[in-house]
Scaffold this motif. Sequence first.
Motif, PDB file in Angstrom:
ATOM      1  N   ALA A   1       1.283   1.765  -9.559  1.00 43.23           N
ATOM      2  CA  ALA A   1       2.395   0.833  -9.720  1.00 43.23           C
ATOM      3  C   ALA A   1       1.961  -0.357 -10.560  1.00 43.23           C
ATOM      4  O   ALA A   1       0.838  -0.839 -10.436  1.00 43.23           O
ATOM      5  CB  ALA A   1       2.882   0.360  -8.358  1.00 43.23           C
ATOM      6  N   CYS A   2       2.877  -0.807 -11.391  1.00 43.85           N
ATOM      7  CA  CYS A   2       2.644  -1.995 -12.202  1.00 43.85           C
ATOM      8  C   CYS A   2       2.946  -3.219 -11.345  1.00 43.85           C
ATOM      9  O   CYS A   2       3.958  -3.252 -10.629  1.00 43.85           O
ATOM     10  CB  CYS A   2       3.553  -1.992 -13.423  1.00 43.85           C
ATOM     11  SG  CYS A   2       3.339  -3.458 -14.470  1.00 43.85           S
ATOM     12  N   VAL A   3       2.085  -4.220 -11.430  1.00 38.34           N
ATOM     13  CA  VAL A   3       2.282  -5.447 -10.658  1.00 38.34           C
ATOM     14  C   VAL A   3       3.624  -6.090 -10.983  1.00 38.34           C
ATOM     15  O   VAL A   3       4.219  -6.762 -10.150  1.00 38.34           O
ATOM     16  CB  VAL A   3       1.115  -6.426 -10.866  1.00 38.34           C
ATOM     17  CG1 VAL A   3       1.127  -7.016 -12.261  1.00 38.34           C
ATOM     18  CG2 VAL A   3       1.106  -7.512  -9.808  1.00 38.34           C
ATOM     19  N   CYS A   4       4.136  -5.851 -12.170  1.00 38.49           N
ATOM     20  CA  CYS A   4       5.400  -6.450 -12.589  1.00 38.49           C
ATOM     21  C   CYS A   4       6.588  -5.935 -11.785  1.00 38.49           C
ATOM     22  O   CYS A   4       7.608  -6.617 -11.676  1.00 38.49           O
ATOM     23  CB  CYS A   4       5.634  -6.211 -14.076  1.00 38.49           C
ATOM     24  SG  CYS A   4       5.698  -4.483 -14.538  1.00 38.49           S
TER      25      CYS A   4
ATOM     26  N   LEU B   1       0.839  -1.202   0.000  1.00 39.37           N
ATOM     27  CA  LEU B   1       0.000   0.000   0.000  1.00 39.37           C
ATOM     28  C   LEU B   1       0.870   1.247   0.000  1.00 39.37           C
ATOM     29  O   LEU B   1       0.629   2.195  -0.741  1.00 39.37           O
ATOM     30  CB  LEU B   1      -0.943  -0.018   1.205  1.00 39.37           C
ATOM     31  CG  LEU B   1      -1.970   1.092   1.273  1.00 39.37           C
ATOM     32  CD1 LEU B   1      -2.991   0.969   0.135  1.00 39.37           C
ATOM     33  CD2 LEU B   1      -2.689   1.053   2.616  1.00 39.37           C
ATOM     34  N   SER B   2       1.921   1.227   0.802  1.00 45.39           N
ATOM     35  CA  SER B   2       2.834   2.363   0.877  1.00 45.39           C
ATOM     36  C   SER B   2       3.573   2.591  -0.439  1.00 45.39           C
ATOM     37  O   SER B   2       3.703   3.732  -0.906  1.00 45.39           O
ATOM     38  CB  SER B   2       3.842   2.106   2.004  1.00 45.39           C
ATOM     39  OG  SER B   2       4.834   3.089   2.036  1.00 45.39           O
ATOM     40  N   LEU B   3       4.046   1.518  -1.065  1.00 45.73           N
ATOM     41  CA  LEU B   3       4.759   1.641  -2.340  1.00 45.73           C
ATOM     42  C   LEU B   3       3.852   2.175  -3.444  1.00 45.73           C
ATOM     43  O   LEU B   3       4.252   3.042  -4.220  1.00 45.73           O
ATOM     44  CB  LEU B   3       5.337   0.287  -2.750  1.00 45.73           C
ATOM     45  CG  LEU B   3       6.521  -0.211  -1.924  1.00 45.73           C
ATOM     46  CD1 LEU B   3       6.764  -1.690  -2.179  1.00 45.73           C
ATOM     47  CD2 LEU B   3       7.764   0.614  -2.224  1.00 45.73           C
ATOM     48  N   VAL B   4       2.632   1.662  -3.504  1.00 47.40           N
ATOM     49  CA  VAL B   4       1.692   2.131  -4.530  1.00 47.40           C
ATOM     50  C   VAL B   4       1.338   3.591  -4.280  1.00 47.40           C
ATOM     51  O   VAL B   4       1.317   4.405  -5.214  1.00 47.40           O
ATOM     52  CB  VAL B   4       0.434   1.238  -4.569  1.00 47.40           C
ATOM     53  CG1 VAL B   4      -0.619   1.820  -5.498  1.00 47.40           C
ATOM     54  CG2 VAL B   4       0.802  -0.173  -5.012  1.00 47.40           C
ATOM     55  N   ALA B   5       1.095   3.946  -3.020  1.00 52.38           N
ATOM     56  CA  ALA B   5       0.754   5.336  -2.699  1.00 52.38           C
ATOM     57  C   ALA B   5       1.902   6.281  -3.028  1.00 52.38           C
ATOM     58  O   ALA B   5       1.683   7.371  -3.561  1.00 52.38           O
ATOM     59  CB  ALA B   5       0.382   5.453  -1.222  1.00 52.38           C
TER      60      ALA B   5
ATOM     61  N   VAL C   1      -7.322  -0.222  -2.803  1.00 52.35           N
ATOM     62  CA  VAL C   1      -6.633  -0.001  -4.078  1.00 52.35           C
ATOM     63  C   VAL C   1      -7.566  -0.349  -5.229  1.00 52.35           C
ATOM     64  O   VAL C   1      -8.515  -1.108  -5.063  1.00 52.35           O
ATOM     65  CB  VAL C   1      -5.331  -0.835  -4.203  1.00 52.35           C
ATOM     66  CG1 VAL C   1      -4.292  -0.408  -3.187  1.00 52.35           C
ATOM     67  CG2 VAL C   1      -5.611  -2.319  -4.104  1.00 52.35           C
ATOM     68  N   THR C   2      -7.290   0.234  -6.374  1.00 54.28           N
ATOM     69  CA  THR C   2      -8.005  -0.104  -7.601  1.00 54.28           C
ATOM     70  C   THR C   2      -7.022  -0.765  -8.550  1.00 54.28           C
ATOM     71  O   THR C   2      -5.809  -0.543  -8.461  1.00 54.28           O
ATOM     72  CB  THR C   2      -8.609   1.133  -8.300  1.00 54.28           C
ATOM     73  OG1 THR C   2      -7.555   2.053  -8.597  1.00 54.28           O
ATOM     74  CG2 THR C   2      -9.660   1.794  -7.444  1.00 54.28           C
TER      75      THR C   2
ATOM     76  N   TRP D   1      -2.179  -2.493 -13.264  1.00 58.85           N
ATOM     77  CA  TRP D   1      -1.646  -1.301 -12.623  1.00 58.85           C
ATOM     78  C   TRP D   1      -2.527  -0.988 -11.426  1.00 58.85           C
ATOM     79  O   TRP D   1      -3.753  -1.028 -11.520  1.00 58.85           O
ATOM     80  CB  TRP D   1      -1.633  -0.136 -13.615  1.00 58.85           C
ATOM     81  CG  TRP D   1      -0.540  -0.285 -14.626  1.00 58.85           C
ATOM     82  CD1 TRP D   1      -0.511  -1.110 -15.710  1.00 58.85           C
ATOM     83  CD2 TRP D   1       0.707   0.384 -14.612  1.00 58.85           C
ATOM     84  NE1 TRP D   1       0.671  -0.988 -16.377  1.00 58.85           N
ATOM     85  CE2 TRP D   1       1.444  -0.078 -15.733  1.00 58.85           C
ATOM     86  CE3 TRP D   1       1.273   1.329 -13.769  1.00 58.85           C
ATOM     87  CZ2 TRP D   1       2.721   0.388 -16.013  1.00 58.85           C
ATOM     88  CZ3 TRP D   1       2.545   1.792 -14.060  1.00 58.85           C
ATOM     89  CH2 TRP D   1       3.262   1.324 -15.172  1.00 58.85           C
ATOM     90  N   TRP D   2      -1.920  -0.666 -10.326  1.00 55.26           N
ATOM     91  CA  TRP D   2      -2.616  -0.463  -9.059  1.00 55.26           C
ATOM     92  C   TRP D   2      -2.483   0.976  -8.606  1.00 55.26           C
ATOM     93  O   TRP D   2      -1.433   1.605  -8.777  1.00 55.26           O
ATOM     94  CB  TRP D   2      -2.024  -1.405  -8.000  1.00 55.26           C
ATOM     95  CG  TRP D   2      -2.252  -2.834  -8.348  1.00 55.26           C
ATOM     96  CD1 TRP D   2      -1.459  -3.633  -9.122  1.00 55.26           C
ATOM     97  CD2 TRP D   2      -3.380  -3.622  -7.988  1.00 55.26           C
ATOM     98  NE1 TRP D   2      -2.029  -4.883  -9.248  1.00 55.26           N
ATOM     99  CE2 TRP D   2      -3.199  -4.901  -8.558  1.00 55.26           C
ATOM    100  CE3 TRP D   2      -4.517  -3.390  -7.229  1.00 55.26           C
ATOM    101  CZ2 TRP D   2      -4.117  -5.927  -8.390  1.00 55.26           C
ATOM    102  CZ3 TRP D   2      -5.424  -4.414  -7.062  1.00 55.26           C
ATOM    103  CH2 TRP D   2      -5.226  -5.669  -7.641  1.00 55.26           C
TER     104      TRP D   2
END
Length: 143
Positions: A81-84, A72-76, A110-111, A120-121
């Motif tokens: 962020a790409c799942v890859c 969650l922190s990395l995406v925020a 997240v979406t 992508w998240w």
Amino acid sequence: MCSRTVPHTSTDVDTLVATAPPTGSTVTTPLPLATEPLCCDPVLEAPLSADEAETLAAAFRAVADPVRLRLLSLVAASGEACVCDLPALVDRSQPTVSHHLKVLHEAGLVTREQRGRWSWWAVVPDRVAALQAALAAPAAPRT
């Protein structure tokens, strides 16, 4: 690693719910719970009902795992962020990362947007803010 040449489309929750996905793309929207207020007043201001406590606890369970909290922190931090890219950042396998992202998605935090073969998240800021507000300290009494 994934290719980042896929054109960006909106990850705004209202847009995802209200519009069809672009051609060749599928969009998974959060559960209905994610678009509604979380459930209740701040925990420290008034007692919670049993239903309110269960709803709030379910959302907190999603972030109670260190890997999910880190994801969650990395995406925020990146906006999306790409799942890859995520497995290497959290030192977990791709299936494990996908499972944790699914749990965050089911909690409405997240979406997910499918772009070609990659997901992508993005964080749902209102849901994260609702969790934060639920633990907000009550205002100091006026004297």
